[in-house]
Design a protein around this motif. Structure first.
Motif, PDB file in Angstrom:
ATOM      1  N   THR A 123       2.550  -0.535  -4.903  1.00 14.67           N
ATOM      2  CA  THR A 123       3.121  -1.854  -5.164  1.00 14.67           C
ATOM      3  C   THR A 123       2.156  -2.950  -4.747  1.00 14.67           C
ATOM      4  OG1 THR A 123       5.361  -1.008  -4.828  1.00 14.67           O
ATOM      5  CG2 THR A 123       5.061  -3.383  -4.663  1.00 14.67           C
ATOM      6  N   THR A 157       7.568   3.951  -8.330  1.00 16.89           N
ATOM      7  CA  THR A 157       8.542   3.460  -7.358  1.00 16.89           C
ATOM      8  C   THR A 157       8.326   3.976  -5.946  1.00 16.89           C
ATOM      9  OG1 THR A 157      10.028   5.322  -7.854  1.00 16.89           O
ATOM     10  CG2 THR A 157      10.351   3.308  -9.133  1.00 16.89           C
ATOM     11  N   ASP A 205       0.155  -5.874  -7.097  1.00 13.52           N
ATOM     12  CA  ASP A 205       0.339  -7.299  -6.800  1.00 13.52           C
ATOM     13  C   ASP A 205      -0.978  -8.029  -6.505  1.00 13.52           C
ATOM     14  OD1 ASP A 205       3.066  -7.298  -7.160  1.00 13.52           O
ATOM     15  OD2 ASP A 205       3.545  -6.994  -5.044  1.00 13.52           O
ATOM     16  N   ARG A 247       5.892  -4.687 -12.517  1.00 12.25           N
ATOM     17  CA  ARG A 247       5.415  -5.844 -11.755  1.00 12.25           C
ATOM     18  C   ARG A 247       3.892  -5.894 -11.761  1.00 12.25           C
ATOM     19  NH1 ARG A 247       7.425  -5.330  -5.809  1.00 12.25           N
ATOM     20  NH2 ARG A 247       5.963  -7.031  -5.460  1.00 12.25           N
ATOM     21  N   GLY A 248       3.373  -7.091 -11.816  1.00 14.47           N
ATOM     22  CA  GLY A 248       1.935  -7.293 -11.795  1.00 14.47           C
ATOM     23  C   GLY A 248       1.268  -7.188 -13.148  1.00 14.47           C
TER      24      GLY A 248
END
Length: 542
Positions: A282, A276, A286, A304-305
């Motif tokens: 991040t 986080t 992605d 995510r991803g």
């Protein structure tokens, strides 16, 4: 005889049978039978009771106790807004998979929607944030068997291995009554309903081919470090991951990911825990050209991803292609540049505070760190600890809020047997949960040093879009939010020891002393040049 007293003793008995050793309660009338039952269990040595007047602080104290002890911890409240005040702690527990048990007292169901005092609809009050909700209806008489009560309670508690649960107990008057003969539970002090342990997952073999890095987010644990070590891969470990040990962690990974040509050559990321902290991480997850393999329990949220989610992996033989050595060399170079830059800065800086706090954690020590700037400064400054020294660095990273951090730290310090307990927070985080310092004279209290990096406001926003020059006219009021609070006076009003320092040497000296009880060390820093310095640090990477 009181049915409310009987059901309260049954619930507390099942909590103890389930493995509960600490419980938190806030005072209230409707919850009186539960409070009496907990007090009796505390007197009998079956559990340790903690009383807090503020339900929000009580909830986060329970979160800290659960994270520090790795045991489920109940928090007990009366009806009405008292239960609603637990919502921030419940959300944090849900996103961090903490075994928090909410036991809320309630009025009999027929009083709902009648305007009765302190009565609202508490049914599924926390929605999908809890793993399980159950209710014990108000009883008029004590039944011959407690099977129904015990079954509901024990099945609810057992469901909370991977997150919070909510047991709503409706209680009918009289609420203060002598103890009664409670129908017995299972022989051998076992729960009424046994829960089977989760099966061990079969590891999935990873091939050595793609250039791989391991990302260890919050609460990733040793498996991330072991994989990186066995496979010869760089490890990007957040300070609260439990993986930032050994020789594989890349301390400046956040800087290198932002600008280094090395980052462009990454082909695969293996993710553990809940990452986080870093926008560069991040962005990496992605990227369409990067395969993301997430290692997580089957019921965990999907990072995510993620292109592939597995429960366990098996490391390949190291490729020996120099990939790790390239990252290690780049990390050493940037660390040297960073140390040179920071040595030129006058006075006490945020990064000096983070480094001093990190170095003050001894083997088997505990550090609880607040969100916003402190955890990010620690991420940059903390070096990897040796493997096996059992340091625990933790934070509320489920939703990364500043709620309840002081209470969480106190709970963690009480829940874990540590050689030394420290907390490291910003001034707004400290003030947001100053009620966490409200401990009665009979309450258990840890030996805990709370380091407050006080820059009189929210410095993290200076490093974000809001801190740009074009928004300067609004920044200080709605993002900087200075308070001017005298922390020394505040601590004195709470009966908490306080020391103010404004130099690195004074901070190091203060941290060399283990307090008797709770002590606040206020490290005075500035934030006027935070955005400029943050830019200079990011600019260390060519």
């Amino acid at each position: 005889m009181s049915a409310a007293t009987a059901v309260a003793h049954v619930v507390v008995d099942e909590l103890v049978r389930f493995g509960v050793r600490d419980a938190v309660v806030s005072p209230g009338s409707r919850s009186a039978p539960l409070a009496y039952a907990l007090h009796e269990a505390d007197r009998a040595g079956r559990l340790r009771l903690h009383v807090r007047v503020d339900e929000r602080s009580a909830g986060f104290l329970s979160v800290g106790l659960a994270k520090g002890s790795h045991r489920p911890v109940p928090v007990v409240t009366t009806s009405g807004t008292a239960v609603a005040n637990l919502h921030p702690a419940v959300l944090e527990a849900a996103h961090s998979r903490v075994p928090l048990i909410v036991v809320s007292a309630d009025r009999p169901a027929e009083l709902r929607d009648t305007g009765a005092n302190q009565t609202t609809d508490q049914v599924k009050l926390f929605g999908d944030a809890v793993v399980r909700y159950a209710e014990i209806p108000a009883a008029d008489v004590i039944p011959a068997s407690s099977a129904d009560w015990r079954s509901v309670a024990s099945r609810t508690f057992a469901a909370g291995r991977s997150g919070p649960v909510h047991l709503n107990v409706c209680l009918r008057e009289p609420l203060a009554a002598p103890s009664v003969e409670v129908p017995p539970g299972r022989p051998g002090d076992v729960p009424w309903t046994a829960a089977s342990a989760p099966a061990r997952p079969e590891p999935v073999a990873l091939d050595v081919g793609p250039r791989t890095v391991v990302v260890a987010g919050d609460d990733a644990g040793p498996p991330a470090r072991v994989l990186a070590q066995d496979a010869g891969w760089p490890l990007f470990a957040e300070p609260t991951s439990g993986s930032r040990t050994g020789t594989r962690p890349i301390a400046t990974y956040r800087l290198l990911l932002g600008r280094s040509s090395l980052a462009e050559r990454i082909e695969r990321v293996v993710v553990y825990g809940h990452p986080t902290l870093s926008r560069p991480v991040t962005g990496l997850l992605d990227r369409a050209d990067v395969e993301v393999v997430v290692v997580a329990p089957h019921d965990a949220p999907v990072v995510r991803g993620a292109a592939r989610v597995v429960e366990a992996v098996e490391a390949p033989e190291p490729a020996g292609d120099g990939w790790l050595e390239e990252w290690t060399a780049a990390d050493a170079e940037i660390r040297a540049r960073l140390d040179g830059l920071l040595s030129e800065l006058p006075g006490l800086t945020p990064w000096a505070v983070a480094r001093a706090v990190s170095q003050a954690v001894p083997p088997e020590g505990l550090l609880v760190v607040g969100s916003s700037s402190p955890v990010r400064d620690l991420d940059l400054m903390a070096r990897a600890y040796p493997v096996g020294e059992r340091r625990m660095v933790m934070a509320n990273r489920g939703l990364a809020g500043i709620d309840g951090t002081i209470s969480t730290a106190i709970g963690a310090a009480l829940g874990r047997r540590s050689s030394r307990s420290l907390a490291y927070v910003g001034d707004l985080t400290f003030l947001h949960d100053s009620n966490g310092l409200l401990l009665g004279p009979d309450e258990p209290r840890p030996d805990l040093t709370i380091v407050v990096a006080n820059d009189d406001g929210g410095s993290i926003f200076a490093t974000l879009e809001q801190g740009a020059e074009e928004y300067a006219d609004a920044f200080e009021r709605i993002f900087g939010t200075p308070t001017g609070v005298d922390l020394g006076v505040l601590c004195a009003s709470m009966g908490v020891a306080h020391q103010k320092v404004d130099s690195n040497d004074a901070l190091v000296d203060a941290l060399a002393r283990i307090p008797d009880g709770i002590e606040v060390v206020e490290a005075v820093i500035g934030r006027g040049d935070r955005r400029v310095l943050d830019g200079r640090i990011r600019g260390l990477v060519d």
